[in-house]
Design a protein around this motif. Structure first.
Motif, PDB file in Angstrom:
ATOM      1  N   MET A  56       0.837  -1.200   0.000  1.00 21.96           N
ATOM      2  CA  MET A  56       0.000   0.000   0.000  1.00 21.96           C
ATOM      3  C   MET A  56       0.874   1.253   0.000  1.00 21.96           C
ATOM      4  SD  MET A  56      -3.369  -0.939   0.419  1.00 21.96           S
ATOM      5  CE  MET A  56      -4.232   0.157   1.510  1.00 21.96           C
ATOM      6  N   LEU A  57       1.920   1.264   0.826  1.00 21.99           N
ATOM      7  CA  LEU A  57       2.807   2.426   0.902  1.00 21.99           C
ATOM      8  C   LEU A  57       3.551   2.653  -0.410  1.00 21.99           C
ATOM      9  CD1 LEU A  57       4.413   2.195   4.472  1.00 21.99           C
ATOM     10  CD2 LEU A  57       2.926   3.998   3.603  1.00 21.99           C
ATOM     11  N   ALA A  58       4.057   1.558  -0.993  1.00 22.24           N
ATOM     12  CA  ALA A  58       4.790   1.663  -2.253  1.00 22.24           C
ATOM     13  C   ALA A  58       3.902   2.249  -3.343  1.00 22.24           C
ATOM     14  CB  ALA A  58       5.319   0.290  -2.671  1.00 22.24           C
ATOM     15  N   ILE A  59       2.664   1.786  -3.402  1.00 21.42           N
ATOM     16  CA  ILE A  59       1.718   2.280  -4.415  1.00 21.42           C
ATOM     17  C   ILE A  59       1.377   3.755  -4.169  1.00 21.42           C
ATOM     18  CG2 ILE A  59      -0.688   2.056  -5.163  1.00 21.42           C
ATOM     19  CD1 ILE A  59      -0.258  -1.029  -4.713  1.00 21.42           C
ATOM     20  N   LEU A  60       1.197   4.107  -2.894  1.00 22.46           N
ATOM     21  CA  LEU A  60       0.899   5.499  -2.528  1.00 22.46           C
ATOM     22  C   LEU A  60       1.986   6.443  -3.046  1.00 22.46           C
ATOM     23  CD1 LEU A  60      -0.743   7.607  -0.814  1.00 22.46           C
ATOM     24  CD2 LEU A  60       0.783   7.026   1.075  1.00 22.46           C
ATOM     25  N   PHE A  61       3.234   6.110  -2.760  1.00 22.39           N
ATOM     26  CA  PHE A  61       4.340   6.988  -3.164  1.00 22.39           C
ATOM     27  C   PHE A  61       4.509   7.019  -4.685  1.00 22.39           C
ATOM     28  CE2 PHE A  61       5.888   6.189   1.268  1.00 22.39           C
ATOM     29  CZ  PHE A  61       5.777   7.516   1.680  1.00 22.39           C
ATOM     30  N   TYR A  62       4.315   5.878  -5.350  1.00 26.24           N
ATOM     31  CA  TYR A  62       4.499   5.859  -6.801  1.00 26.24           C
ATOM     32  C   TYR A  62       3.440   6.720  -7.501  1.00 26.24           C
ATOM     33  CZ  TYR A  62       5.159   4.277 -11.572  1.00 26.24           C
ATOM     34  OH  TYR A  62       5.382   4.247 -12.923  1.00 26.24           O
ATOM     35  N   ILE A  63       2.171   6.550  -7.108  1.00 28.17           N
ATOM     36  CA  ILE A  63       1.110   7.337  -7.749  1.00 28.17           C
ATOM     37  C   ILE A  63       1.281   8.819  -7.408  1.00 28.17           C
ATOM     38  CG2 ILE A  63      -1.385   7.700  -7.849  1.00 28.17           C
ATOM     39  CD1 ILE A  63      -1.784   4.745  -7.501  1.00 28.17           C
ATOM     40  N   TRP A  64       1.697   9.117  -6.174  1.00 28.91           N
ATOM     41  CA  TRP A  64       1.956  10.505  -5.780  1.00 28.91           C
ATOM     42  C   TRP A  64       3.036  11.110  -6.692  1.00 28.91           C
ATOM     43  CZ3 TRP A  64       0.971  11.915  -0.124  1.00 28.91           C
ATOM     44  CH2 TRP A  64       1.023  13.304   0.061  1.00 28.91           C
ATOM     45  N   TRP A  65       4.053  10.323  -6.973  1.00 28.06           N
ATOM     46  CA  TRP A  65       5.160  10.803  -7.811  1.00 28.06           C
ATOM     47  C   TRP A  65       4.730  10.960  -9.269  1.00 28.06           C
ATOM     48  CZ3 TRP A  65       8.197   7.482 -11.246  1.00 28.06           C
ATOM     49  CH2 TRP A  65       9.261   8.158 -11.859  1.00 28.06           C
ATOM     50  N   ALA A  73      -6.518   6.743  -4.624  1.00 28.07           N
ATOM     51  CA  ALA A  73      -6.240   5.339  -4.945  1.00 28.07           C
ATOM     52  C   ALA A  73      -6.176   4.493  -3.684  1.00 28.07           C
ATOM     53  CB  ALA A  73      -4.933   5.238  -5.719  1.00 28.07           C
ATOM     54  N   ILE A  74      -5.514   5.006  -2.636  1.00 26.17           N
ATOM     55  CA  ILE A  74      -5.400   4.245  -1.381  1.00 26.17           C
ATOM     56  C   ILE A  74      -6.761   4.099  -0.719  1.00 26.17           C
ATOM     57  CG2 ILE A  74      -4.425   4.289   0.943  1.00 26.17           C
ATOM     58  CD1 ILE A  74      -2.449   3.473  -1.246  1.00 26.17           C
ATOM     59  N   ALA A  75      -7.568   5.157  -0.758  1.00 24.34           N
ATOM     60  CA  ALA A  75      -8.911   5.078  -0.155  1.00 24.34           C
ATOM     61  C   ALA A  75      -9.748   4.002  -0.842  1.00 24.34           C
ATOM     62  CB  ALA A  75      -9.599   6.441  -0.258  1.00 24.34           C
ATOM     63  N   VAL A  76      -9.702   3.979  -2.183  1.00 30.16           N
ATOM     64  CA  VAL A  76     -10.459   2.961  -2.921  1.00 30.16           C
ATOM     65  C   VAL A  76      -9.883   1.572  -2.661  1.00 30.16           C
ATOM     66  CG1 VAL A  76     -11.226   2.214  -5.201  1.00 30.16           C
ATOM     67  CG2 VAL A  76     -11.061   4.642  -4.697  1.00 30.16           C
ATOM     68  N   VAL A  82      -7.535   4.702 -15.548  1.00 29.19           N
ATOM     69  CA  VAL A  82      -8.527   5.780 -15.468  1.00 29.19           C
ATOM     70  C   VAL A  82      -7.830   7.109 -15.177  1.00 29.19           C
ATOM     71  CG1 VAL A  82     -10.590   6.594 -14.262  1.00 29.19           C
ATOM     72  CG2 VAL A  82     -10.297   4.149 -14.694  1.00 29.19           C
ATOM     73  N   TYR A  83      -6.904   7.111 -14.216  1.00 33.90           N
ATOM     74  CA  TYR A  83      -6.204   8.343 -13.847  1.00 33.90           C
ATOM     75  C   TYR A  83      -5.399   8.897 -15.024  1.00 33.90           C
ATOM     76  CZ  TYR A  83      -7.206   7.534  -8.879  1.00 33.90           C
ATOM     77  OH  TYR A  83      -7.818   7.368  -7.670  1.00 33.90           O
ATOM     78  N   ASP A  84      -4.773   7.998 -15.768  1.00 32.80           N
ATOM     79  CA  ASP A  84      -3.962   8.441 -16.894  1.00 32.80           C
ATOM     80  C   ASP A  84      -4.822   9.162 -17.929  1.00 32.80           C
ATOM     81  OD1 ASP A  84      -1.214   8.183 -18.237  1.00 32.80           O
ATOM     82  OD2 ASP A  84      -2.549   7.403 -19.786  1.00 32.80           O
ATOM     83  N   ARG A  85      -6.027   8.635 -18.166  1.00 28.08           N
ATOM     84  CA  ARG A  85      -6.923   9.292 -19.114  1.00 28.08           C
ATOM     85  C   ARG A  85      -7.412  10.638 -18.553  1.00 28.08           C
ATOM     86  NH1 ARG A  85      -9.487   7.911 -23.956  1.00 28.08           N
ATOM     87  NH2 ARG A  85      -7.851   6.327 -23.962  1.00 28.08           N
TER      88      ARG A  85
END
Length: 843
Positions: free
Chosen positions: A678-687, A697-700, A741-744
């Motif tokens: 979860m943490l790794a995904i949080l930081f990657y999407i944030w970046w 993303a983390i909430a979902v 979805v976010y990318d679009r």
């Protein structure tokens, strides 16, 4: 954009080498041996769950090692005291140290240097300074000797290394083919022996310290006394249940044994073990038998008296024999133990698993069938969706599977049943890149682009999305590999390879094939119809209008899942709960009530029986026994005996024993892996995106995870390491969906800067709606055969993954957008209220 000839040549070379590496897995043994010189790698090694065998994890007893060192040190100190004519009773063990109490100052001054000389250097601490294995301190009339951590650590390392060699020798003595014996961590040893179905013999072989010694029996002491005099120990008999008053002093050490062989007594035909001493031992043996004719002489192994024969006459040859109530197998094991030498410290079996060869062959067959069925369903879906262009995508899928198997062989990896599941799931998820690419090409074609332009722009636009989605999935599988064990690691390896290889097959190979098709057919316009003709657009939906209903339903399901987590709770599998699990099969229909009555009479606590396989197979589960790992092993033997009494023709297809130490570690590692993912995904999407995308993303994800946990609680499916693998894979898949979805959305934010955010979210979701649905269908279809026919080993993975795919897709469509809209509006409102306050402060 043209691809250079050198690049094409490199792609062809990689593909051909991968195919050549995978080839040994389908060739007959005779053909493989004939062309061995031309094949780059050996076939993929099958795990124990596929070919049968035994798996044990042994832990060196640190407390026993410390105690042994203290006893040796005490003997050495008492030897120093005797040399200086100081009473040996002055020295005694006090907790984790040795206290030497000497009232006379002069005696203390003489003894202290002698004790300090007993210290052994254990390495350097820099600048040539050596550390010692003991600390010697004086206070008043007492000299205190303590073991140092550095000394214990080095002794543990040496004990594990020595134990590894001794275990190898013991296994070689009984002739097991292709054993895997390796160190795990600082104090553990993993032993895997293919083909050895019953680990009882293995447990005897490896769990015994095999510290043998020879002692005189003190016939003047009653062996039933509870307070033997100093210098005498009361030891139990190993086979006869009797007791023996044995002198503490070792007459001959087991280290003096030169050889030991199993055989039979020529007069009684009973199994015996003949032994031979080395030259020094033979001399000691001759002296003892000469001086003690008529007295019993005890042979002691690991604190138990094997036999105590009476010495009838002097034995000058240095040879003897051990007899008792042995079976031929026990005599073979004992001789192997004596030949290989004693372990430096006791080994405790903390995890034990075995799979019968019949169950292993069934697993291989089911793995192949479900894999082919899943592959066929995905291939059919791609042809239905994209017609002839789907065949090119399927070519990439075939190559993807071949290269995955080839790389597994090159890496020397072991293929397990969860590993097969990873390959199957990888096929379903590899399709995602092709679906994304084809959707983009269709959009560019509808926008008026020519064939080659649509192809290049479609691949380029899909590329960033594919990278982002694969990185998030890869993060979960990397953590699963780091924190998982055994077959679950095999799943992680195949998933990681599948993700990386799909980047090559889907982006490189498929692109080249599609480009070649466009060039050869001289296409002006690149249309990708379905098998049934032109693809109609899905109607546009306003997802934001129903956002409150969607979030309300999602919150209700998640809260319900949390309640289910507490009551009735998860059905924790043996990996986390510990305990014993035995799968037994009979040729006739089982009488469960009789078996239950027999097992409940063993006083092992709660016993659960699960019948399957046309009422001829049963899964027996027994709770973790009070005490340590040894108690679990004793309970397993009782269960086997109980099953044999009720079902004489029973074959034990699978046994698992997980002690309290390993189960606690597995649970901790599993949940830590989920949290870190979860943490790794949080930081990657944030970046890669913005903070509110990451938080959204983390909430979902949390909502998706709680629903999946609720699914486990509601269905009662085992929550074990395989379930953790399903959770981590579901997390990766869910984020994969969100990233698309976010990318679009990010792309549309650059195009339509003045569009209201809620409308932009609706537009973005509608643009990728078909992709989300098609990818979910492909992934779910690849898993359905595994869920139905894959068996218990993968059931706790396949069904939760199918559920997770459905939940992840619906949350990407209905939940992710509303949460993102809420966060965006909250941030704008916050900034709007802060701006006047900042202006006022400046004024």
């Amino acid at each position: 954009m043209r691809t250079s000839k050198w690049a094409i040549l490199a792609y062809v070379a990689i593909t051909l080498f991968g195919i050549l590496a995978a080839l040994p897995n389908v060739l007959p043994v005779s053909v493989r041996e004939q062309y061995a010189a031309f094949l780059p790698v050996e076939p993929v090694t099958l795990g124990l769950d596929l070919k049968g065998g035994s798996h044990l994890v042994l832990e060196v007893d640190a407390a026993g090692l410390r105690k042994a060192r203290l006893n040796t040190l005490l003997d050495d100190i008492r030897g120093a005291l005797r040399a200086e004519r100081v009473p040996t009773s002055s020295a005694r063990i006090a907790g984790d140290s040795i206290a030497v109490k000497i009232a006379d100052q002069a005696d203390r001054d003489k003894v202290l240097p002698k004790i300090q000389e007993l210290a052994i250097p254990v390495g350097t601490l820099g600048f040539g300074t050596a550390s010692s294995d003991i600390e010697v301190a004086t206070a008043d009339d007492t000299i205190t000797v303590r073991l140092t951590e550095a000394g214990l650590s080095e002794r543990m390392t040496a004990a594990v290394d020595q134990s590894l060699e001794i275990i190898r020798r013991r296994v070689d003595q009984v002739g097991v083919a292709e054993p895997l014996i390796q160190r795990v961590g600082s104090d553990r040893i993993l032993v895997q022996l293919p083909g050895l179905q019953d680990p009882t013999r293995l447990r005897q072989l490896l769990g015994s310290t095999a510290q043998m010694s020879f002692h005189m029996v003190d016939t003047s002491v009653d062996p039933n006394t509870t307070t033997p005099p100093r210098g005498v120990d009361i030891l139990p008999g190993a086979n006869d249940g009797g007791k023996y008053a044995v002198e503490s002093r070792v007459a001959i050490s087991g280290e003096r044994l030169a050889d030991a062989k199993a055989g039979f007594n020529q007069q009684t035909n009973e199994p015996i073990v003949s032994f031979t001493f080395d030259s020094q031992g033979a001399r000691q043996f001759a002296e003892i038998t000469r001086d003690n004719v008529g007295l019993p002489f005890a042979i002691v192994l690991d604190g138990k008296v094997l036999t105590a024969p009476r010495i009838n006459e002097p034995i000058p040859g240095g040879q003897g024999q051990i007899s008792g109530n042995f079976t031929a197998q026990e005599a073979t094991v004992l001789s192997a133990l004596l030949r290989s030498g004693a372990l430096p410290a006791p080994l405790t079996i903390i995890e034990e698993r075995s799979v019968g060869p019949n169950l292993g062959s069934d697993s291989i067959r089911m793995g192949i069938y479900t894999g082919l069925a899943g592959f066929a369903l995905v291939v059919t879906l791609m042809v239905l969706l994209y017609g002839a262009w789907g065949l090119i995508a399927n070519l990439g899928l075939v190559l993807h599977t071949i290269l995955t198997i080839g790389v597994l062989g090159m890496l020397g990896s072991t293929l397990t049943l969860p590993g097969i599941a990873g390959i199957i799931l990888g096929i379903g998820m590899a399709v995602d890149a092709n679906i994304l690419i084809n959707a983009r090409i269709r959009e560019e074609t509808e926008g008026g682009a020519g064939a080659m332009k649509a192809l290049d722009i479609g691949f380029n636009k899909a590329y960033a999305t594919i990278i982002d989605s694969n990185v998030t999935t890869l993060s979960g599988t990397i953590l699963l590999f780091m924190f998982g064990t055994g077959p679950v690691r095999g799943f992680a390896i195949t998933m990681m390879l599948g993700i990386v290889i799909s980047m090559f097959t889907s982006i490189t190979v498929v692109r080249l094939a599609m480009r070649e098709m466009v060039v050869r057919r001289k296409m002006k316009k690149l249309e990708i119809p379905s098998l049934f003709g032109r693809v109609r657009h899905l109607p546009s939906f306003s997802f934001m209008k129903g956002r409150f209903v969607a979030i309300g339903m999602s919150a209700f399901l998640s809260v319900s899942s949390v309640i289910l987590f507490f009551t009735p709770g998860l059905n924790y599998g043996i990996d986390f709960a510990g305990g014993i699990q035995v799968e037994a099969t009979s040729k006739s229909v089982l009488d469960l009530s009789k078996l239950r009555s027999q097992l409940e009479g063993l006083d092992l606590g709660e016993v659960a029986l699960q019948e399957f396989g046309q009422n001829k197979s049963v899964l027996i589960r027994v709770q973790r026994q009070p005490g340590g790992e040894q108690e679990q092993t004793v309970a397993l033997n009782k269960i086997k005996e109980g099953v044999a009494q009720v079902i004489p023709d029973a074959s034990l297809e699978r046994t698992e024993v997980v002690g309290p130490t390993i189960s606690a570690e597995l649970a901790r590692s599993g949940f830590l892996a989920v949290a870190l993912a979860m943490l790794a995904i949080l930081f990657y999407i944030w970046w890669r995106f913005e903070w509110h995308f990451a938080i959204g993303a983390i909430a979902v994800l949390l909502l998706d995870i709680t629903k999946t946990i609720g699914f486990f609680a509601l269905t009662g499916i085992d929550f074990n390491l395989t379930a953790i693998a399903a959770l981590l894979t579901m997390i990766g898949y869910s984020v994969n969906d969100k990233v698309v979805v976010y990318d679009r959305m990010r792309e549309n934010l650059r195009k339509y800067k003045s569009m209201p955010f809620s409308d932009l979210i609706d537009m973005s979701i509608n643009q990728v709606l078909a992709r989300c649905i098609f990818t979910s269908m492909a992934t779910a279809l690849s898993l359905v055969p595994m869920a139905i026919w894959g068996g218990d080993a993968v059931k706790s993975f396949a069904w939760p993954m199918i559920f997770g795919v459905i939940v992840a897709t619906t949350s990407s469509i209905y939940i992710g957008g509303p949460i993102l809209l809420f966060l965006s509006r909250w941030w704008k409102d916050r900034e709007a209220t802060r701006a006047p306050a900042i202006e006022t402060a400046k004024g």
